[in-house]
Every structure is written in C-alpha cells, then in structure tokens.
Design a protein around this motif. Sequence first.
Motif, mmCIF file in Angstrom:
data_model
loop_
_atom_site.group_PDB
_atom_site.id
_atom_site.type_symbol
_atom_site.label_atom_id
_atom_site.label_comp_id
_atom_site.label_asym_id
_atom_site.label_seq_id
_atom_site.Cartn_x
_atom_site.Cartn_y
_atom_site.Cartn_z
ATOM 1 N N GLU A 179 0.738 -1.225 0.008
ATOM 2 C CA GLU A 179 0.132 -0.039 -0.055
ATOM 3 C C GLU A 179 0.745 1.229 0.004
ATOM 4 O O GLU A 179 0.394 2.497 -0.633
ATOM 5 C CB GLU A 179 -1.033 -0.077 1.340
ATOM 6 C CG GLU A 179 -2.160 -0.418 1.066
ATOM 7 C CD GLU A 179 -3.074 -0.486 2.387
ATOM 8 O OE1 GLU A 179 -2.551 -0.150 3.464
ATOM 9 O OE2 GLU A 179 -4.334 -0.701 2.374
ATOM 10 N N HIS A 180 1.949 1.185 0.611
ATOM 11 C CA HIS A 180 2.758 2.393 0.717
ATOM 12 C C HIS A 180 3.926 2.564 -0.522
ATOM 13 O O HIS A 180 4.714 3.576 -0.506
ATOM 14 C CB HIS A 180 3.620 2.315 1.998
ATOM 15 C CG HIS A 180 4.693 1.101 1.676
ATOM 16 N ND1 HIS A 180 4.326 -0.205 2.189
ATOM 17 C CD2 HIS A 180 5.863 1.072 1.481
ATOM 18 C CE1 HIS A 180 5.330 -0.965 2.038
ATOM 19 N NE2 HIS A 180 6.321 -0.241 1.571
ATOM 20 N N VAL A 181 3.579 1.885 -1.594
ATOM 21 C CA VAL A 181 4.659 2.046 -2.916
ATOM 22 C C VAL A 181 3.888 2.609 -3.941
ATOM 23 O O VAL A 181 2.660 2.223 -4.276
ATOM 24 C CB VAL A 181 4.982 0.632 -3.196
ATOM 25 C CG1 VAL A 181 5.947 0.857 -4.407
ATOM 26 C CG2 VAL A 181 5.909 0.063 -2.176
ATOM 27 N N LEU A 182 4.373 3.540 -4.420
ATOM 28 C CA LEU A 182 3.696 4.235 -5.661
ATOM 29 C C LEU A 182 4.274 3.928 -7.000
ATOM 30 O O LEU A 182 5.624 3.707 -7.183
ATOM 31 C CB LEU A 182 4.080 6.101 -5.473
ATOM 32 C CG LEU A 182 3.609 6.803 -6.715
ATOM 33 C CD1 LEU A 182 1.790 6.821 -6.643
ATOM 34 C CD2 LEU A 182 4.046 8.362 -6.077
ATOM 35 N N LEU A 183 3.571 3.368 -7.985
ATOM 36 C CA LEU A 183 4.048 2.862 -9.264
ATOM 37 C C LEU A 183 4.069 4.271 -10.425
ATOM 38 O O LEU A 183 2.749 4.677 -10.309
ATOM 39 C CB LEU A 183 3.155 1.718 -9.619
ATOM 40 C CG LEU A 183 3.505 1.163 -11.336
ATOM 41 C CD1 LEU A 183 4.731 0.695 -11.194
ATOM 42 C CD2 LEU A 183 2.249 0.087 -11.483
ATOM 43 N N VAL A 184 5.177 4.275 -10.903
ATOM 44 C CA VAL A 184 5.467 5.185 -11.808
ATOM 45 C C VAL A 184 5.777 4.509 -13.344
ATOM 46 O O VAL A 184 6.410 3.824 -13.361
ATOM 47 C CB VAL A 184 6.611 6.104 -11.482
ATOM 48 C CG1 VAL A 184 6.625 7.220 -12.639
ATOM 49 C CG2 VAL A 184 6.674 6.667 -10.051
ATOM 50 N N LEU A 185 4.657 4.787 -14.214
ATOM 51 C CA LEU A 185 4.556 4.366 -15.338
ATOM 52 C C LEU A 185 5.139 5.520 -16.238
ATOM 53 O O LEU A 185 4.415 6.474 -16.654
ATOM 54 C CB LEU A 185 3.230 3.843 -15.927
ATOM 55 C CG LEU A 185 2.624 2.872 -15.196
ATOM 56 C CD1 LEU A 185 1.098 2.516 -15.801
ATOM 57 C CD2 LEU A 185 3.483 1.607 -15.405
ATOM 58 N N ASP A 186 6.423 5.253 -16.880
ATOM 59 C CA ASP A 186 7.046 6.231 -17.969
ATOM 60 C C ASP A 186 6.536 5.951 -19.072
ATOM 61 O O ASP A 186 6.850 4.820 -19.735
ATOM 62 C CB ASP A 186 8.534 6.165 -17.503
ATOM 63 C CG ASP A 186 9.401 6.988 -18.303
ATOM 64 O OD1 ASP A 186 8.804 7.671 -19.494
ATOM 65 O OD2 ASP A 186 10.565 7.336 -18.009
ATOM 66 N N GLY A 187 6.184 6.744 -19.996
ATOM 67 C CA GLY A 187 5.338 6.462 -21.194
ATOM 68 C C GLY A 187 6.118 7.462 -22.255
ATOM 69 O O GLY A 187 5.335 7.987 -23.002
ATOM 70 N N ALA A 188 7.302 7.701 -22.056
ATOM 71 C CA ALA A 188 7.972 8.317 -22.849
ATOM 72 C C ALA A 188 7.921 7.918 -24.446
ATOM 73 O O ALA A 188 7.735 8.987 -25.296
ATOM 74 C CB ALA A 188 9.584 8.571 -22.537
#
Length: 358
Positions: A179-188
């Motif tokens: 729950e404490h983790v943020l997922l970053v999807l890099d869509g460059a």
Amino acid sequence: MSKITPQPGILDITPYQGGTAHVPGIANAVKLSSNENPFGPSDTAKEAFRKASFDLHRYPASDHAALRRAIAEHHGLDPERIICGNGSDEIAFLCQAYAGPGDEVIHTEHGFGMYRISTLANGATPVEVRERERVTDVDAILAACNAATKLVFIANPNNPTGTMIGEGEIARLASGLPEHVLLVLDGAYAEYVEGYDGGAALVEARRNVVMTRTFSKLYGLGGLRIGWGYGPEHVIAVLDRVRGPFNLSSAAQAAAEAAVRDTACKCRADNTRWRGWLAEALAEHGVPSDTSLANFILARFANQAEAEACDEHLKSEGLIVRRVAGYNLPNCLRITVGDEASCRRVAHAVGQFMATAR
Ligand SMILES: Cc1ncc(COP(=O)(O)O)c(C=O)c1O
C-alpha cells in the motif's frame, strides 16, 4: 579536505550522458543516438513558438492551464490531475517528494538512467531488479518490495530495450504492490504504440499509479523540454508543491499546446514501418533485436568488441548510434529509427561491417 560537502548520494551519481551529435571530421552526420523524431515538430508547433517570441518579456503561465486543458482534451483526462514539467522532470519531482535517506526506489535492470540518478540525488537507495531476457519482470519487482520501498519506476516501452509488458501485467503489478508504494509508469514512448494509453486508465482506477509523458519523442520537441504527468489528486497536489512556479517557458507551453492539438502527425506510422524494416534488415545481416515498440531498436552483437567495432564503422560512415554499455548491455547498440534514407544507410553500413566481422 574541503568541509563543503554535498548531500549523501550525490557523489555516487555518474552524470547522465546525452547522445553524441557530431563525428569529428564528418560533416552532416546523422544523429540516431537520442531517439529524436527525425522529422522535427509539426508546423503548427513551430508557428506557435515563433508567435511566442513576441511576448518573451512576460513571465509564463505558472499553472500551465492552457496546456493542461489541451492535453486533457486530447487524451480524455482530468486537467486538474495533470502536472507539467521541463522534460520528464516529474521523475525528479517524484523522488524528491517521496524518497529520502533510508528509502528504496526500484528500477529494472536496464531501466532509464534518470531513475537511479534522481534516487541518489535525494539520498535514497536505488534497487535494480533483474529483467527476464530484457523484459520487465513483474514477479521480480514484487519480490523486491519491502517496508523501505517507496517508488517503482517502469518505462513501458522501456529504453534502451524497446520491449514492453502488457496492460494486464501492469495492472497485476499495481495491485500486487504494498500500500505504501507508488508505481510510476514512464510513457516517454507510449505514443508510438497504437492503442496504448500509457497507463492513463490505470491511473484513473487506482490511487497508487502515476504516469509520466514527454513531448521530446513523437512530438519532436526535445529541444524545448516539455513533459507532463498524470496521477491521483493526492500525488499531483504533492508534486505541485516541489516544482518551480515558472518551470515551463511560455514558448514551450505554446509549442506543446499546438503540438498536442495537431493530430495530423504521420510519424507513428512511418516509425512502425521503418522500425520493422530495419530490424529485419539487421537480422538478415546476423544482428538480432527484440521486438521494439518504441522509436529505436536494440541491436545485439556477438560481444562488446563486435558492437564497438560496428559503432566505429557506423561513425566512419557518418551514422551516430548509441553505445549502451552503461546500461549493462555492452554487446548492444541502440539505434534510433530515422527516416527512410537513414534506415537504409544504417542497414547498408551494418551489412558492410558484418560481411568482414565474423
Ligand atoms: C524512458 C524515458 N523516460 C524519460 C525520458 C526523458 O525525456 P525528456 O526529459 O526529454 O522528457 C527519456 C529520454 O530519453 C526516456 O527514454
């Protein structure tokens, strides 16, 4: 010894190296080392940039409202949950806002170099997670998470591998994270993938996913430095606190707004066509690559010596590609898909080289 010392982590950073642009002694070399759009920006973006030059004495809009509205309309998003940055600054904002000493930030084995740099710049610890044959491995990422993990960065498609994982896999990752983790999807490179939203729908559905995008690739505006992010309200409200108030110039905002509203771009279709052609041509010369969904291919050679010798040959022919030993891919060269003429020249030069190499 100097008593003036930087913050922990800073001296562990190996500065990012951009793609080479020139070959000494060769005029008009073709730059295929930075995944730029060979056709440049649209005419309407150039015109908007020119017009903006008449108001350069004015500060730019600090809320980027017009640009956010244009992005929101084009992608069907909520403008209030968009943040704009100078290039993919959101990567740095996210690390600054969520990761510090004692925290861990996950990136994949051959992930984009700025994830590690931004992590170290904030005193946090980068954690490199192995891939499966140059493809993001969701299970390995989930296994690497612990109480100290704050962020997980995934570029999809990934640079420098060009590979991507499906939306089902990304969703599985998002729901499997603590729950404490943020997922970053890099869509460059998301714009190069037909029918892919870069993760926007997942951002809508969840509170733990952020998407980052850029105008540097398909839109051909790398020189102006414009990017944006889309996330849950609570994340955007945090990132807005750490960005500078005038972090995007007025010219950049105007050009990006025009670019996103100009839907006439045929660059994606051209890229798909010549990417496939180039990959096949190199394979015929004995140089394989994974299926790429981006605007480059990762050409695999027998070993580092062969990759470097081919790079030298390409340079001598006025073709600049990217060595990726720094990404732990010493036997590979990353080659941007240029226009037809550049692709043909690359294929010919690699063919010449391979005819004598083995
Ligand atoms: C995966 C990935 N993310 C982000 C970026 C950054 O692009 P920019 O800072 O130009 O927006 C790049 C540039 O090469 C990239 O490959």
